[in-house]
Write a protein that holds these residues in place. Structure first.
Motif, PDB file in Angstrom:
ATOM      1  N   PRO A  51      17.217  -6.590  -9.155  1.00  0.00           N
ATOM      2  CA  PRO A  51      15.786  -6.912  -9.033  1.00  0.00           C
ATOM      3  C   PRO A  51      14.978  -5.780  -8.413  1.00  0.00           C
ATOM      4  O   PRO A  51      13.857  -5.506  -8.822  1.00  0.00           O
ATOM      5  N   ASP A  52      15.550  -5.102  -7.403  1.00  0.00           N
ATOM      6  CA  ASP A  52      14.834  -3.992  -6.769  1.00  0.00           C
ATOM      7  C   ASP A  52      14.656  -2.831  -7.736  1.00  0.00           C
ATOM      8  O   ASP A  52      13.606  -2.177  -7.761  1.00  0.00           O
ATOM      9  N   GLN A  53      15.697  -2.558  -8.532  1.00  0.00           N
ATOM     10  CA  GLN A  53      15.586  -1.479  -9.517  1.00  0.00           C
ATOM     11  C   GLN A  53      14.545  -1.817 -10.584  1.00  0.00           C
ATOM     12  O   GLN A  53      13.753  -0.951 -10.991  1.00  0.00           O
ATOM     13  N   LEU A  54      14.524  -3.066 -11.035  1.00  0.00           N
ATOM     14  CA  LEU A  54      13.543  -3.476 -12.043  1.00  0.00           C
ATOM     15  C   LEU A  54      12.126  -3.403 -11.483  1.00  0.00           C
ATOM     16  O   LEU A  54      11.190  -2.974 -12.172  1.00  0.00           O
ATOM     17  N   ALA A  55      11.974  -3.815 -10.214  1.00  0.00           N
ATOM     18  CA  ALA A  55      10.655  -3.763  -9.581  1.00  0.00           C
ATOM     19  C   ALA A  55      10.172  -2.321  -9.460  1.00  0.00           C
ATOM     20  O   ALA A  55       8.992  -2.018  -9.704  1.00  0.00           O
ATOM     21  N   ALA A  56      11.074  -1.423  -9.092  1.00  0.00           N
ATOM     22  CA  ALA A  56      10.701  -0.014  -8.965  1.00  0.00           C
ATOM     23  C   ALA A  56      10.289   0.561 -10.312  1.00  0.00           C
ATOM     24  O   ALA A  56       9.325   1.337 -10.411  1.00  0.00           O
ATOM     25  N   TYR A  57      11.020   0.163 -11.360  1.00  0.00           N
ATOM     26  CA  TYR A  57      10.683   0.657 -12.696  1.00  0.00           C
ATOM     27  C   TYR A  57       9.323   0.115 -13.134  1.00  0.00           C
ATOM     28  O   TYR A  57       8.482   0.851 -13.669  1.00  0.00           O
ATOM     29  N   GLU A  58       9.076  -1.180 -12.902  1.00  0.00           N
ATOM     30  CA  GLU A  58       7.803  -1.781 -13.284  1.00  0.00           C
ATOM     31  C   GLU A  58       6.652  -1.103 -12.549  1.00  0.00           C
ATOM     32  O   GLU A  58       5.595  -0.813 -13.140  1.00  0.00           O
ATOM     33  N   ALA A  59       6.834  -0.823 -11.267  1.00  0.00           N
ATOM     34  CA  ALA A  59       5.781  -0.155 -10.489  1.00  0.00           C
ATOM     35  C   ALA A  59       5.485   1.229 -11.045  1.00  0.00           C
ATOM     36  O   ALA A  59       4.314   1.643 -11.126  1.00  0.00           O
ATOM     37  N   SER A  60       6.527   1.950 -11.463  1.00  0.00           N
ATOM     38  CA  SER A  60       6.310   3.297 -12.004  1.00  0.00           C
ATOM     39  C   SER A  60       5.575   3.247 -13.341  1.00  0.00           C
ATOM     40  O   SER A  60       4.716   4.093 -13.623  1.00  0.00           O
TER      41      SER A  60
ATOM     42  N   LYS B  99       0.114  -7.281  -9.450  1.00  0.00           N
ATOM     43  CA  LYS B  99       1.255  -6.361  -9.362  1.00  0.00           C
ATOM     44  C   LYS B  99       0.871  -5.080  -8.629  1.00  0.00           C
ATOM     45  O   LYS B  99       1.687  -4.520  -7.879  1.00  0.00           O
ATOM     46  N   ILE B 100      -0.350  -4.608  -8.820  1.00  0.00           N
ATOM     47  CA  ILE B 100      -0.810  -3.422  -8.090  1.00  0.00           C
ATOM     48  C   ILE B 100      -0.775  -3.693  -6.591  1.00  0.00           C
ATOM     49  O   ILE B 100      -0.336  -2.853  -5.797  1.00  0.00           O
ATOM     50  N   ALA B 101      -1.226  -4.891  -6.191  1.00  0.00           N
ATOM     51  CA  ALA B 101      -1.211  -5.257  -4.772  1.00  0.00           C
ATOM     52  C   ALA B 101       0.219  -5.444  -4.269  1.00  0.00           C
ATOM     53  O   ALA B 101       0.569  -4.998  -3.172  1.00  0.00           O
ATOM     54  N   ARG B 102       1.055  -6.109  -5.083  1.00  0.00           N
ATOM     55  CA  ARG B 102       2.438  -6.390  -4.666  1.00  0.00           C
ATOM     56  C   ARG B 102       3.224  -5.104  -4.425  1.00  0.00           C
ATOM     57  O   ARG B 102       3.973  -4.984  -3.462  1.00  0.00           O
ATOM     58  N   TYR B 103       3.048  -4.128  -5.316  1.00  0.00           N
ATOM     59  CA  TYR B 103       3.804  -2.880  -5.209  1.00  0.00           C
ATOM     60  C   TYR B 103       3.079  -1.820  -4.390  1.00  0.00           C
ATOM     61  O   TYR B 103       3.563  -0.693  -4.269  1.00  0.00           O
ATOM     62  N   SER B 104       1.919  -2.186  -3.828  1.00  0.00           N
ATOM     63  CA  SER B 104       1.131  -1.239  -3.009  1.00  0.00           C
ATOM     64  C   SER B 104       0.906   0.070  -3.752  1.00  0.00           C
ATOM     65  O   SER B 104       1.151   1.164  -3.246  1.00  0.00           O
ATOM     66  N   ILE B 105       0.422  -0.036  -4.993  1.00  0.00           N
ATOM     67  CA  ILE B 105       0.147   1.159  -5.804  1.00  0.00           C
ATOM     68  C   ILE B 105      -1.200   1.723  -5.381  1.00  0.00           C
ATOM     69  O   ILE B 105      -2.223   1.037  -5.435  1.00  0.00           O
ATOM     70  N   ARG B 106      -1.197   2.964  -4.938  1.00  0.00           N
ATOM     71  CA  ARG B 106      -2.400   3.603  -4.432  1.00  0.00           C
ATOM     72  C   ARG B 106      -2.586   4.961  -5.117  1.00  0.00           C
ATOM     73  O   ARG B 106      -1.647   5.548  -5.629  1.00  0.00           O
ATOM     74  N   ARG B 107      -3.818   5.439  -5.068  1.00  0.00           N
ATOM     75  CA  ARG B 107      -4.113   6.742  -5.646  1.00  0.00           C
ATOM     76  C   ARG B 107      -4.044   7.818  -4.570  1.00  0.00           C
ATOM     77  O   ARG B 107      -4.570   7.648  -3.475  1.00  0.00           O
ATOM     78  N   SER B 108      -3.372   8.916  -4.879  1.00  0.00           N
ATOM     79  CA  SER B 108      -3.309  10.065  -3.983  1.00  0.00           C
ATOM     80  C   SER B 108      -3.794  11.288  -4.754  1.00  0.00           C
ATOM     81  O   SER B 108      -4.265  11.173  -5.896  1.00  0.00           O
ATOM     82  N   LYS B 109      -3.669  12.446  -4.155  1.00  0.00           N
ATOM     83  CA  LYS B 109      -4.089  13.680  -4.828  1.00  0.00           C
ATOM     84  C   LYS B 109      -3.278  13.922  -6.100  1.00  0.00           C
ATOM     85  O   LYS B 109      -3.741  14.586  -7.033  1.00  0.00           O
ATOM     86  N   ARG B 110      -2.070  13.404  -6.129  1.00  0.00           N
ATOM     87  CA  ARG B 110      -1.201  13.613  -7.298  1.00  0.00           C
ATOM     88  C   ARG B 110      -1.298  12.475  -8.309  1.00  0.00           C
ATOM     89  O   ARG B 110      -0.575  12.454  -9.295  1.00  0.00           O
ATOM     90  N   GLY B 111      -2.176  11.513  -8.039  1.00  0.00           N
ATOM     91  CA  GLY B 111      -2.339  10.390  -8.966  1.00  0.00           C
ATOM     92  C   GLY B 111      -1.835   9.100  -8.353  1.00  0.00           C
ATOM     93  O   GLY B 111      -1.495   9.028  -7.173  1.00  0.00           O
ATOM     94  N   TYR B 112      -1.792   8.062  -9.156  1.00  0.00           N
ATOM     95  CA  TYR B 112      -1.368   6.750  -8.681  1.00  0.00           C
ATOM     96  C   TYR B 112       0.144   6.707  -8.486  1.00  0.00           C
ATOM     97  O   TYR B 112       0.919   7.242  -9.290  1.00  0.00           O
ATOM     98  N   ALA B 113       0.556   6.067  -7.414  1.00  0.00           N
ATOM     99  CA  ALA B 113       1.980   5.912  -7.119  1.00  0.00           C
ATOM    100  C   ALA B 113       2.136   4.814  -6.102  1.00  0.00           C
ATOM    101  O   ALA B 113       1.158   4.374  -5.471  1.00  0.00           O
ATOM    102  N   THR B 114       3.373   4.328  -5.931  1.00  0.00           N
ATOM    103  CA  THR B 114       3.629   3.318  -4.906  1.00  0.00           C
ATOM    104  C   THR B 114       3.500   3.975  -3.552  1.00  0.00           C
ATOM    105  O   THR B 114       3.889   5.133  -3.357  1.00  0.00           O
ATOM    106  N   GLU B 115       2.945   3.201  -2.600  1.00  0.00           N
ATOM    107  CA  GLU B 115       2.746   3.717  -1.261  1.00  0.00           C
ATOM    108  C   GLU B 115       4.069   3.812  -0.556  1.00  0.00           C
ATOM    109  O   GLU B 115       4.863   2.866  -0.537  1.00  0.00           O
ATOM    110  N   GLU B 116       4.377   4.975   0.078  1.00  0.00           N
ATOM    111  CA  GLU B 116       5.658   5.161   0.765  1.00  0.00           C
ATOM    112  C   GLU B 116       5.680   4.383   2.071  1.00  0.00           C
ATOM    113  O   GLU B 116       4.683   4.294   2.739  1.00  0.00           O
TER     114      GLU B 116
END
Length: 450
Positions: A394-403, A433-450
């Motif tokens: 499930p964690d691997q699938l979630a990471a893939y979906e977020a990417s 899903k954007i909220a769940r995975y904490s997807i944010r925009r940075s200088k390099r583009g959108y990505a999950t928040e570390e």
């Protein structure tokens, strides 16, 4: 009981009434304002937990309100309500310190979810500050961290025995902090200004043990070119700590027993005795009964050492101390390596407190230091329950979906409607899903928040 106090700001009177009623029904204490300047004054009062504000308002808008609150009350989370197509504006607000944003039209349940997440994060920050305060307020001589009943009792016993110049046996599993207890006994005693000398009985080869402990005279053996002071003499007036006493060879146990009884030593190769004034603290992983039964440890030495003992509880028996210990070690590591301190996610705390920690505090410290360095995904098989854990499916699938979502947002330059169309999912689902995975925009583009 109220979930928390929320300030809601919107110049749309109908929407303001609707959202305020919904939040009140959901258990929040709500303050409603049509004008940002009135909301600003109310938000500066004590007891306000979060501000929910529309972005586009006449006179003072949501961005101006955010900037004003960031200057005066930066710890207060602000969640923005944005119109369709204002994602880029919301991302800019996130960079300025906004906690989160919700795009209109929104699902009422998602609104509650976002607010709960913001409140949980705020309370976690407050708890971390409280825990760090407990550590900061500790006495300089007190390194035995923890507020559990067993640790309070341990500190009381250490304080009581420190005042009595008696030898002590310290019993505790690997990693529980036996040397820390010994150091605390020394620092709080009348011998604090004299040396504290630690000796690992399991690390010294038997052939060197006697020379290291008692010293030697010139010519005592090949290579003995000068007299050497042993550790007992070096610790004169202070404390000797014999760690892993159970590993001491039987042939040497009798000599240690003599020191305990007569407080004299003989250097290797010398026939005269030298008096020593030291306090002896010894540490063992168990009560030594098994070693005595197996004839690997002298019973008379045990009884001489164990006149008084201190037993250190394993970490699994004081789980309420795990959080303060983890935060303490992570904070120290972050400062040591010049890293920003990271918040302890509730899911990680739940995982930490559920483990058995066979390596005890030492293993927890290693995990906290990796967390501070951002390396907490590298698990050590010796930690916790003892088994290395692979990343679950499930964690691997979630990471893939977020990417995949991040890539779609990057292609559409943050336009969530177009990204949702590309991914063939409802806009509401994508926003969740954007909220769940904490997807944010940075200088390099959108990505999950570390």
């Amino acid at each position: 009981m109220s979930r928390g106090r929320i300030i809601v700001v919107d110049d749309d009177r109908d929407h303001l009434r609707a959202v305020s009623d919904w939040l009140a029904v959901s258990g929040f204490d709500v303050g409603s304002f049509e004008r940002a300047e009135e909301a600003y004054k109310a938000a500066l009062e004590d007891g306000v937990d979060i501000v929910l504000t529309d972005v586009r308002m006449p006179n003072i808008d949501g961005m101006t309100l955010l900037n004003s609150l960031q200057r005066q009350k930066p710890e207060l989370p602000v969640v923005l309500l944005t119109a369709h197509g204002d994602v880029s504006l919301a991302v800019a607000a996130m960079k300025r310190g906004a906690e989160d944003f919700i795009e209109k039209p929104y699902d009422a349940e998602r609104l509650i979810s976002v607010l709960n997440k913001a409140l949980e994060k705020t309370r976690m920050k407050e708890e971390i500050v409280r825990l760090q305060g407990l550590v900061a307020d500790a006495k300089p001589s007190e390194t035995l961290i923890g507020d559990s009943p067993s640790m309070q009792a341990l500190r009381q016993r250490v304080a009581a025995l420190a005042a009595v110049d008696i030898d002590v046996l310290i019993i505790g599993e690997t990693g529980t902090g036996k040397e820390l207890v010994a150091q605390a006994l020394h620092r709080q005693s009348s011998r604090a200004s004299a040396p504290f000398v630690a000796i690992n009985c399991g690390a010294l080869p038997e052939t060197l043990f006697e020379s290291e402990i008692f010293g030697h005279v010139k010519g005592a053996f090949t290579g003995a070119l000068a007299d050497r002071v042993g550790k007992f003499e070096f610790a004169e007036g202070g404390t000797i700590f014999l760690d892993e006493i159970e590993a001491m060879p039987l042939s040497l146990q009798a000599k240690i027993l003599r020191v305990l009884q007569e407080r004299v030593i003989e250097r290797l190769g010398e026939n005269r005795v030298r008096p020593v004034n030291v306090r002896i603290l010894a540490a063992a992983k168990s009560d030594l009964s098994a070693e005595i039964s197996a004839s690997r440890f002298r019973e008379d030495l045990f009884f001489r050492l164990a006149t008084v003992d201190i037993r250190i509880p394993p970490l699994r028996e004081r789980r309420e101390d795990i959080e303060v210990l983890f935060v303490h070690f992570a904070s120290l590591a972050a400062r040591r390596y010049g890293r920003s301190e990271r918040e302890l996610p509730p899911a990680l705390l739940a995982d930490l407190t559920s483990q058995d920690w066979k390596g005890n505090v030492r293993a927890l410290k290693a995990r906290a230091e990796r967390f501070a360095l951002g390396l907490d995904d590298l698990l050590d098989p010796s930690e916790g329950g003892g088994d290395a854990r692979a990343i679950s499916l499930p964690d691997q699938l979630a990471a893939y979906e977020a990417s995949v979502i991040a890539q779609a947002l990057n292609r559409r330059r943050g336009n969530t409607a177009q990204a949702a169309a590309d991914l063939k999912v409802p806009l509401r689902t994508l926003n969740e899903k954007i909220a769940r995975y904490s997807i944010r925009r940075s200088k390099r583009g959108y990505a999950t928040e570390e």
